[in-house]
Design a protein around this motif. Structure first.
Motif, PDB file in Angstrom:
ATOM      1  N   HIS A 160       0.816  -1.210   0.000  1.00  0.00           N
ATOM      2  CA  HIS A 160       0.000   0.000   0.000  1.00  0.00           C
ATOM      3  C   HIS A 160       0.851   1.262   0.000  1.00  0.00           C
ATOM      4  O   HIS A 160       2.002   1.259   0.419  1.00  0.00           O
ATOM      5  N   ALA A 161       0.260   2.328  -0.498  1.00  0.00           N
ATOM      6  CA  ALA A 161       0.796   3.680  -0.367  1.00  0.00           C
ATOM      7  C   ALA A 161      -0.267   4.484   0.370  1.00  0.00           C
ATOM      8  O   ALA A 161      -1.444   4.101   0.387  1.00  0.00           O
ATOM      9  N   THR A 162       0.108   5.604   1.011  1.00  0.00           N
ATOM     10  CA  THR A 162      -0.847   6.403   1.778  1.00  0.00           C
ATOM     11  C   THR A 162      -0.982   7.802   1.192  1.00  0.00           C
ATOM     12  O   THR A 162       0.020   8.481   0.970  1.00  0.00           O
ATOM     13  N   LEU A 163      -2.206   8.209   0.933  1.00  0.00           N
ATOM     14  CA  LEU A 163      -2.511   9.561   0.463  1.00  0.00           C
ATOM     15  C   LEU A 163      -2.815  10.438   1.673  1.00  0.00           C
ATOM     16  O   LEU A 163      -3.527  10.017   2.587  1.00  0.00           O
ATOM     17  N   ALA A 164      -2.272  11.656   1.692  1.00  0.00           N
ATOM     18  CA  ALA A 164      -2.529  12.608   2.777  1.00  0.00           C
ATOM     19  C   ALA A 164      -3.003  13.924   2.153  1.00  0.00           C
ATOM     20  O   ALA A 164      -2.333  14.480   1.289  1.00  0.00           O
ATOM     21  N   TYR A 165      -4.181  14.389   2.583  1.00  0.00           N
ATOM     22  CA  TYR A 165      -4.697  15.637   2.015  1.00  0.00           C
ATOM     23  C   TYR A 165      -5.700  16.271   2.966  1.00  0.00           C
ATOM     24  O   TYR A 165      -6.248  15.631   3.856  1.00  0.00           O
ATOM     25  N   HIS A 166      -5.942  17.566   2.762  1.00  0.00           N
ATOM     26  CA  HIS A 166      -6.925  18.311   3.547  1.00  0.00           C
ATOM     27  C   HIS A 166      -8.270  18.280   2.837  1.00  0.00           C
ATOM     28  O   HIS A 166      -8.338  18.345   1.608  1.00  0.00           O
ATOM     29  N   HIS A 167      -9.337  18.207   3.615  1.00  0.00           N
ATOM     30  CA  HIS A 167     -10.657  18.273   3.021  1.00  0.00           C
ATOM     31  C   HIS A 167     -10.861  19.668   2.424  1.00  0.00           C
ATOM     32  O   HIS A 167     -10.427  20.673   3.005  1.00  0.00           O
ATOM     33  N   PRO A 168     -11.491  19.772   1.233  1.00  0.00           N
ATOM     34  CA  PRO A 168     -11.705  21.088   0.614  1.00  0.00           C
ATOM     35  C   PRO A 168     -12.420  22.082   1.507  1.00  0.00           C
ATOM     36  O   PRO A 168     -12.277  23.301   1.337  1.00  0.00           O
ATOM     37  N   GLY A 169     -13.206  21.601   2.488  1.00  0.00           N
ATOM     38  CA  GLY A 169     -13.913  22.504   3.391  1.00  0.00           C
ATOM     39  C   GLY A 169     -12.993  23.359   4.223  1.00  0.00           C
ATOM     40  O   GLY A 169     -13.425  24.363   4.802  1.00  0.00           O
ATOM     41  N   GLU A 170     -11.705  23.004   4.328  1.00  0.00           N
ATOM     42  CA  GLU A 170     -10.738  23.781   5.092  1.00  0.00           C
ATOM     43  C   GLU A 170     -10.061  24.867   4.252  1.00  0.00           C
ATOM     44  O   GLU A 170      -9.278  25.650   4.760  1.00  0.00           O
ATOM     45  N   VAL A 171     -10.343  24.874   2.954  1.00  0.00           N
ATOM     46  CA  VAL A 171      -9.683  25.798   2.037  1.00  0.00           C
ATOM     47  C   VAL A 171     -10.663  26.884   1.590  1.00  0.00           C
ATOM     48  O   VAL A 171     -11.867  26.636   1.469  1.00  0.00           O
ATOM     49  N   ASP A 172     -10.149  28.088   1.357  1.00  0.00           N
ATOM     50  CA  ASP A 172     -10.970  29.191   0.883  1.00  0.00           C
ATOM     51  C   ASP A 172     -11.730  28.744  -0.373  1.00  0.00           C
ATOM     52  O   ASP A 172     -11.122  28.397  -1.382  1.00  0.00           O
ATOM     53  N   PRO A 173     -13.076  28.753  -0.338  1.00  0.00           N
ATOM     54  CA  PRO A 173     -13.864  28.275  -1.484  1.00  0.00           C
ATOM     55  C   PRO A 173     -13.543  29.006  -2.787  1.00  0.00           C
ATOM     56  O   PRO A 173     -13.607  28.415  -3.865  1.00  0.00           O
ATOM     57  N   ALA A 174     -13.193  30.295  -2.682  1.00  0.00           N
ATOM     58  CA  ALA A 174     -12.917  31.076  -3.885  1.00  0.00           C
ATOM     59  C   ALA A 174     -11.663  30.592  -4.610  1.00  0.00           C
ATOM     60  O   ALA A 174     -11.567  30.691  -5.833  1.00  0.00           O
ATOM     61  N   THR A 175     -10.695  30.089  -3.833  1.00  0.00           N
ATOM     62  CA  THR A 175      -9.466  29.597  -4.465  1.00  0.00           C
ATOM     63  C   THR A 175      -9.514  28.083  -4.712  1.00  0.00           C
ATOM     64  O   THR A 175      -8.891  27.587  -5.644  1.00  0.00           O
ATOM     65  N   CYS A 176     -10.273  27.372  -3.894  1.00  0.00           N
ATOM     66  CA  CYS A 176     -10.366  25.910  -4.037  1.00  0.00           C
ATOM     67  C   CYS A 176     -11.208  25.509  -5.252  1.00  0.00           C
ATOM     68  O   CYS A 176     -10.804  24.663  -6.040  1.00  0.00           O
ATOM     69  N   LYS A 177     -12.382  26.105  -5.380  1.00  0.00           N
ATOM     70  CA  LYS A 177     -13.331  25.762  -6.439  1.00  0.00           C
ATOM     71  C   LYS A 177     -13.580  24.250  -6.453  1.00  0.00           C
ATOM     72  O   LYS A 177     -13.280  23.556  -7.430  1.00  0.00           O
ATOM     73  N   SER A 178     -14.149  23.761  -5.369  1.00  0.00           N
ATOM     74  CA  SER A 178     -14.345  22.323  -5.213  1.00  0.00           C
ATOM     75  C   SER A 178     -15.342  21.780  -6.229  1.00  0.00           C
ATOM     76  O   SER A 178     -16.298  22.458  -6.619  1.00  0.00           O
ATOM     77  N   VAL A 179     -15.095  20.555  -6.661  1.00  0.00           N
ATOM     78  CA  VAL A 179     -15.978  19.866  -7.591  1.00  0.00           C
ATOM     79  C   VAL A 179     -16.187  18.431  -7.101  1.00  0.00           C
ATOM     80  O   VAL A 179     -15.397  17.899  -6.322  1.00  0.00           O
ATOM     81  N   ALA A 180     -17.258  17.820  -7.566  1.00  0.00           N
ATOM     82  CA  ALA A 180     -17.513  16.422  -7.237  1.00  0.00           C
ATOM     83  C   ALA A 180     -16.562  15.538  -8.044  1.00  0.00           C
ATOM     84  O   ALA A 180     -16.355  15.761  -9.245  1.00  0.00           O
ATOM     85  N   VAL A 181     -15.967  14.571  -7.376  1.00  0.00           N
ATOM     86  CA  VAL A 181     -15.109  13.605  -8.075  1.00  0.00           C
ATOM     87  C   VAL A 181     -15.678  12.206  -7.881  1.00  0.00           C
ATOM     88  O   VAL A 181     -16.350  11.923  -6.890  1.00  0.00           O
TER      89      VAL A 181
END
Length: 222
Positions: A160-181
């Motif tokens: 296995h490998a491990t992915l580490a990331y922050h949930h988009p909810g912690e990032v400024d929505p204007a710069t994140c521009k979250s989308v459904a994946v």
């Protein structure tokens, strides 16, 4: 508390939806840079029970001898040939949340009839649910003081490998521009074809914003 609920909910959705199949229409992009939200950890610490270095007693990882060992001359070990994309099944394993980070284990299972080996970092990129295309950039390798181990995988066994990331909810929505994946593409080290792993969640679509890290491939599955 509210933020933690969102993190765990996203992790639960990703874990519950996990499965794998080939998807030639999706491909991983270029590697990104680790970008953490303001006030968040600058580097992802390894989750519980997980390091990117070889485990104790296995300085070179499975299938590799330790040339620096003392006391006795190291015994030569034959290393299995490299795992090809066609040899592997990819799936989502254990999910953890710690200090504002999500840790998602990417599990490789050897579906061939012979042992094969993996070393280093796979290329991983989110795939948009609407377009089926990779978004942002692929996860950046997390630096390690030790060279990544070479992991030999027996038939029907896993690494296995491990992915580490922050949930988009912690990032400024204007710069994140979250989308459904709908999941993510996985390209094994030194390979060019990818595997698609299903898992509905959200991710930032702005290039270089909230790009996660990936820890080196390690033995076993979690």
């Amino acid at each position: 508390m509210k933020r933690l609920v969102h993190l765990l909910a996203a992790a639960t959705v990703l874990l519950a939806a996990a499965c794998s199949h080939d998807d030639p229409s999706a491909s991983a992009g270029s590697q990104g840079k680790w970008v953490a939200p303001s006030g968040a950890a600058s580097e992802p610490a390894a989750p519980s029970g997980r390091t990117s270095a070889p485990p104790a007693g296995q300085p070179g990882g499975a299938g590799v001898t330790d040339p620096g060992a003392t006391g006795t001359k190291p015994r030569a070990t034959k290393t299995a040939s490299r795992c090809r994309t066609a040899d592997l099944k990819a799936s989502t394993g254990a999910v953890e949340s710690n200090a504002g980070l999500l840790y998602v284990n990417l599990v490789f299972t050897n579906k061939s009839a012979k042992p094969c080996s993996l070393a280093g970092y796979p290329a991983v990129a989110w795939v948009a649910a609407k377009t089926g295309e990779a978004i942002d950039q692929s996860f950046a390798p997390s630096p390690s003081e030790a060279p990544p181990p070479t992991v030999t995988i027996a038939p029907k066994k896993s690494a296995h490998a491990t992915l580490a990331y922050h949930h988009p909810g912690e990032v400024d929505p204007a710069t994140c521009k979250s989308v459904a994946v709908k999941g993510y593409t996985v390209t094994p080290p030194h390979e060019t074809s990818s595997i698609f792993v299903k898992g509905a969640t959200t991710a930032c679509s702005s290039t270089g914003v909230n790009t996660g890290r990936i820890l080196a491939i390690a033995t076993g599955s979690r």
